[in-house]
Design a protein around this motif. Structure first.
Motif, PDB file in Angstrom:
ATOM      1  N   ASN A 198       0.827  -1.206   0.000  1.00 57.90           N
ATOM      2  CA  ASN A 198       0.000   0.000   0.000  1.00 57.90           C
ATOM      3  C   ASN A 198       0.861   1.256   0.000  1.00 57.90           C
ATOM      4  O   ASN A 198       2.011   1.252   0.406  1.00 57.90           O
ATOM      5  N   CYS A 199       0.273   2.323  -0.484  1.00 56.65           N
ATOM      6  CA  CYS A 199       0.993   3.588  -0.558  1.00 56.65           C
ATOM      7  C   CYS A 199       1.018   4.207   0.837  1.00 56.65           C
ATOM      8  O   CYS A 199       0.017   4.224   1.535  1.00 56.65           O
ATOM      9  N   THR A 200       2.186   4.703   1.223  1.00 57.82           N
ATOM     10  CA  THR A 200       2.302   5.291   2.557  1.00 57.82           C
ATOM     11  C   THR A 200       1.610   6.650   2.629  1.00 57.82           C
ATOM     12  O   THR A 200       1.382   7.186   3.699  1.00 57.82           O
ATOM     13  N   ARG A 201       1.296   7.233   1.453  1.00 56.27           N
ATOM     14  CA  ARG A 201       0.711   8.579   1.450  1.00 56.27           C
ATOM     15  C   ARG A 201      -0.771   8.599   1.098  1.00 56.27           C
ATOM     16  O   ARG A 201      -1.424   9.623   1.242  1.00 56.27           O
ATOM     17  N   CYS A 202      -1.294   7.461   0.585  1.00 53.27           N
ATOM     18  CA  CYS A 202      -2.672   7.453   0.095  1.00 53.27           C
ATOM     19  C   CYS A 202      -3.438   6.232   0.612  1.00 53.27           C
ATOM     20  O   CYS A 202      -2.834   5.239   0.997  1.00 53.27           O
ATOM     21  N   THR A 203      -4.761   6.338   0.580  1.00 54.45           N
ATOM     22  CA  THR A 203      -5.601   5.174   0.852  1.00 54.45           C
ATOM     23  C   THR A 203      -5.679   4.369  -0.436  1.00 54.45           C
ATOM     24  O   THR A 203      -6.728   4.281  -1.079  1.00 54.45           O
ATOM     25  N   ARG A 245       4.255   1.740  -8.278  1.00 58.71           N
ATOM     26  CA  ARG A 245       3.833   3.124  -8.500  1.00 58.71           C
ATOM     27  C   ARG A 245       2.463   3.355  -7.890  1.00 58.71           C
ATOM     28  O   ARG A 245       1.560   2.546  -8.061  1.00 58.71           O
ATOM     29  N   CYS A 246       2.323   4.497  -7.227  1.00 59.20           N
ATOM     30  CA  CYS A 246       0.993   4.895  -6.776  1.00 59.20           C
ATOM     31  C   CYS A 246       0.387   5.745  -7.887  1.00 59.20           C
ATOM     32  O   CYS A 246       0.978   6.724  -8.321  1.00 59.20           O
ATOM     33  N   HIS A 247      -0.790   5.368  -8.340  1.00 57.32           N
ATOM     34  CA  HIS A 247      -1.418   6.104  -9.442  1.00 57.32           C
ATOM     35  C   HIS A 247      -2.108   7.387  -8.968  1.00 57.32           C
ATOM     36  O   HIS A 247      -2.681   8.113  -9.754  1.00 57.32           O
ATOM     37  N   HIS A 248      -2.042   7.635  -7.664  1.00 59.09           N
ATOM     38  CA  HIS A 248      -2.739   8.814  -7.141  1.00 59.09           C
ATOM     39  C   HIS A 248      -1.797   9.928  -6.712  1.00 59.09           C
ATOM     40  O   HIS A 248      -2.118  11.091  -6.842  1.00 59.09           O
ATOM     41  N   CYS A 249      -0.612   9.553  -6.166  1.00 56.75           N
ATOM     42  CA  CYS A 249       0.311  10.613  -5.743  1.00 56.75           C
ATOM     43  C   CYS A 249       1.637  10.494  -6.497  1.00 56.75           C
ATOM     44  O   CYS A 249       2.560  11.243  -6.242  1.00 56.75           O
ATOM     45  N   SER A 250       1.728   9.519  -7.390  1.00 56.73           N
ATOM     46  CA  SER A 250       2.906   9.259  -8.211  1.00 56.73           C
ATOM     47  C   SER A 250       4.163   8.904  -7.415  1.00 56.73           C
ATOM     48  O   SER A 250       5.284   9.050  -7.909  1.00 56.73           O
TER      49      SER A 250
HETATM   50 ZN    ZN Z   1       0.042   7.551  -3.161  1.00 58.18          ZN
END
Ligand code: ZN
Ligand code: ADP
Ligand code: ZN
Length: 668
Positions: free
Chosen positions: A387-392, A405-410
């Motif tokens: 999981n992304c440490t910055r996003c849900t 890659r996180c598709h929400h915060c890159s």
């Molecule tokens: Zn993210």
């Protein structure tokens, strides 16, 4: 020396217009609609003059002089300003924030070097004024009727061109354009498409049909220099057909006589950040203001437009048959994944169909709306997931790029060699994206020419176009892609469409998910069999008896739309309800919610329902917590009146929480 006061709209979140002094003799003032350069705060900024006064409320000592007026550019018209004013009022944003970002960046610079260069270039261009169309094919009777209805419409006339995929809507637009141009030799026509990828094909079409006319394109992949040239050509009234994506709706078109919106149902017409406008809705307003016809085309109209057609506000034009001789709509089959267990994401039935196409030398398209290799990487021994440490949200595995890659915060990370929690080295990708399907296909069909088209494979400028071209040239046997490949394209040799994994949208909380899924399936199915070859569509599903799939199998938009409208009516949802969404962002969720509670209590209303704040489904993005509050009313004017007063009340709260208001939200 005497002075006048210029009221200037500037691109800033601060509300209102700003007064500047300008030295001029009476009778020699600049014109409303001209651009001016001023000092604003600590920067220089270009704004548009919206009014000229003799005096200002600002104390004389605080009043600054404007730095320059861009005299070399003709003023923006009153109609253009009215459009910007309307959009600002309707979306409850400052005028300058609406008006300025729509102008080319090169017009908003402190220097005029780029402007002067572009004007010089344009002055050298010869004016072509020959609107005689060339190479026009004979229309079938349905097309003829539609083209005549559009081309002959006088005054504000919204028309819904409801035509099955492959029914030749483009031809209808082009012949309607020809009629308008024949009648009015100076007319400008705006043609909007949802995506840049669809402009080259249409652009080529327009050029061959109107070889003597200047065409301008306006979309996000132009260079700033090109954008400036095309924008100016439109502003000068010299570009006669303007082809663009949603941002083109805010361009200056002094002689606009017809608007065409292709694939009007497409969510890309909605801007999803900043000024969250709907280009389709603004286009209808613009047509109304100018008293001109507007045609909205689709095989799966938005429920809003369909509703307008049912109630007679829009005139409905229908194309029931495919235009090419012998071309019929593809047969749609559902493949039950419970019985036909997929291997590498593909069922036996789909593999069999792919093999047949390969043997026949025909093309296949696999549609999977999920890019990357796998949506998540996990450890089966301890349950760790990426999981992304910055996003849900989960970080998506991109195997060819060796990245998570996180598709929400890159956020990007290298793929870990072992589990960060327990050290297990056997990390497993879970689920399947386009890259993984491509890999499976390559192993199963080593001889086939396989091409993947998604946002990752087309990052380089021009690469999407090159990829689509090679499909058109027949250099691809199996095309795999996301929604990028699902719409608009006219692939002649494509006879099989396979849809992987559409089920998730069936159970979404978002009430619009089924409308969107249906449109997507009809669109992607519509890519098959367009040139008369027998074709089929296979949908892999675990819920084969779902009524939505039944409607897709029968190509029955009418029935699906009327059922869905009945449901929306019952549940008091759009288009029977008008909505706005207030969003708040804060480092902690409680702060965002507290702000929204204050907002909820800031203003009472008897005509608008103010709901309670809730966290957004994806609560955290880039370490920011997000919550929202929905307000709704069955009267648009009542909602608008409420919002006007509410926004004032919200500003007066002087909260440090970042908030934004979206009118007519699509995602709730
Ligand atoms: Zn993210
Ligand atoms: P739509 O946008 O409705 O899905 P298109 O405009 O892409 O359909 O047209 C589908 C195909 O039909 C295109 O290949 C087009 O050249 C062809 N076509 C359109 N009108 C005619 C016509 N009157 N006669 C023959 N072919 C036509
Ligand atoms: Zn582990």
């Amino acid at each position: 020396m005497s002075y006048c006061i210029l009221q200037i709209a500037l691109d800033t979140p601060l509300d209102g217009v700003f007064d500047y002094r300008w030295p001029c003799e009476p009778g020699d003032e600049p014109a409303v609609g001209q651009l001016a350069l001023v000092n604003f705060g600590r920067r220089e900024a270009v704004g548009v003059i919206v009014a000229i006064r003799q005096d200002s409320q600002v104390p004389a000592g605080k009043l600054k002089d404007a730095l320059a007026v861009r005299n070399q550019l003709a003023p923006l018209s009153g109609q253009w300003l009215a459009l910007a004013r309307f959009a600002a009022a309707y979306y409850h944003r400052p005028l300058g924030e609406v008006a300025m970002p729509g102008l080319p960046k090169n017009l908003r610079l402190s220097t005029t070097v780029a402007l002067d260069r572009a004007l010089k270039k344009l002055a050298k261009l010869e004016d072509t004024h020959d609107a005689t169309p060339a190479n026009m094919p004979a229309l079938n009777p349905e097309q003829r009727q539609a083209a005549d209805a559009i081309g002959g419409a006088q005054g504000f006339t919204p028309l819904l061109l409801y035509g099955v995929t492959g029914s030749g809507k483009t031809e209808v637009y082009l012949q309607a354009c020809a009629q308008v141009l024949a009648r009015d030799p100076d007319a400008q026509i705006l043609v909007l498409v949802p995506e840049i990828n669809l402009t080259p094909q249409l652009e080529a079409n327009i050029r061959t049909r109107f070889p003597g006319l200047m065409l301008a394109t306006l979309h996000s992949s132009l260079s700033e220099g090109e954008r400036m040239l095309h924008w100016l050509a439109a502003h000068q009234g010299r570009a006669r057909i303007i082809l663009g994506t949603r941002l083109a709706i805010l361009s200056s078109l002094p002689k606009l006589k017809l608007i065409v919106i292709d694939e009007e149902h497409d969510p890309s017409y909605k801007q999803q950040e900043g000024l969250r406008y709907s280009a389709r809705d603004l286009a209808v307003w613009r047509a109304h203001q100018l008293g001109i016809p507007i045609v909205l085309g689709s095989a799966t109209p938005s429920l809003e437009s369909w509703h307008h057609a049912q109630t007679g506000r829009y005139r409905k034009l229908e194309l029931r048959e495919r235009a090419v001789r012998d071309a019929v709509l593809p047969r749609v089959r559902l493949v039950d994944m419970e019985r036909d267990k997929p291997k590498d994401g593909l069922t036996g039935a789909l593999l069999h169909a792919l093999r047949q196409r390969l043997e026949a030398g025909e093309q296949s398209l696999l549609f999977l709306n999920r890019r990357g290799y796998a949506p998540v990487l996990c450890c089966e021994s301890c349950g760790w997931i990426s999981n992304c440490t910055r996003c849900t949200a989960n970080m998506v595995l991109h195997r060819p790029e060796h990245r998570l890659r996180c598709h929400h915060c890159s956020l990007e990370l290298r793929i870990p060699h072992s589990c960060p929690t327990c050290g297990n080295i056997d990390l497993q990708p879970l689920g399947r994206g386009t890259q993984r399907v491509e890999e499976g296909l390559q192993a199963m069909f080593p001889q086939a020419r396989i091409l993947r088209i998604d946002a990752d494979s087309t990052r380089r400028k021009g690469s999407a176009q090159a990829a689509f071209d090679s499909v058109h040239r027949g250099e691809v046997d199996i095309l795999i892609g996301t929604q990028m490949v699902a719409k608009g394209h006219d692939f002649k040799k494509l006879t099989l469409v396979g849809v992987l994994n559409p089920d998730t949208a069936l159970f979404s909380q978002d009430y619009r998910a089924s409308e969107r899924l249906f449109a997507q399936l009809m669109q992607v199915a519509g890519r098959a069999g367009r040139a008369g070859l027998e074709s089929e569509v296979l949908i892999q599903s675990r819920y084969c008896t779902h009524p939505l799939y039944g409607a897709v199998m029968r190509h029955d938009y009418d029935r699906f739309a009327s059922d869905l409208l009945a449901e929306r009516h019952q549940a008091a949802l759009p288009p029977y309800m008008y909505q706005a969404l207030l969003r708040a962002e804060a480092p902690e969720l409680a702060i965002a919610i507290a702000f929204l509670e204050q907002a909820r209590d800031a203003l009472a209303s008897s005509t608008v329902t103010i709901n309670d704040p809730i966290p957004m489904t994806m609560t955290r993005v880039h370490n920011v917590e997000r919550a929202q509050l929905l307000v709704e009313s069955n009267s648009r004017p009542a909602l608008q009146a409420f919002l006007t007063a509410w926004v004032d009340a919200l500003r007066a709260l002087k909260s440090r929480v970042r908030w934004s208001l979206e009118v007519d939200p699509l995602d709730i």
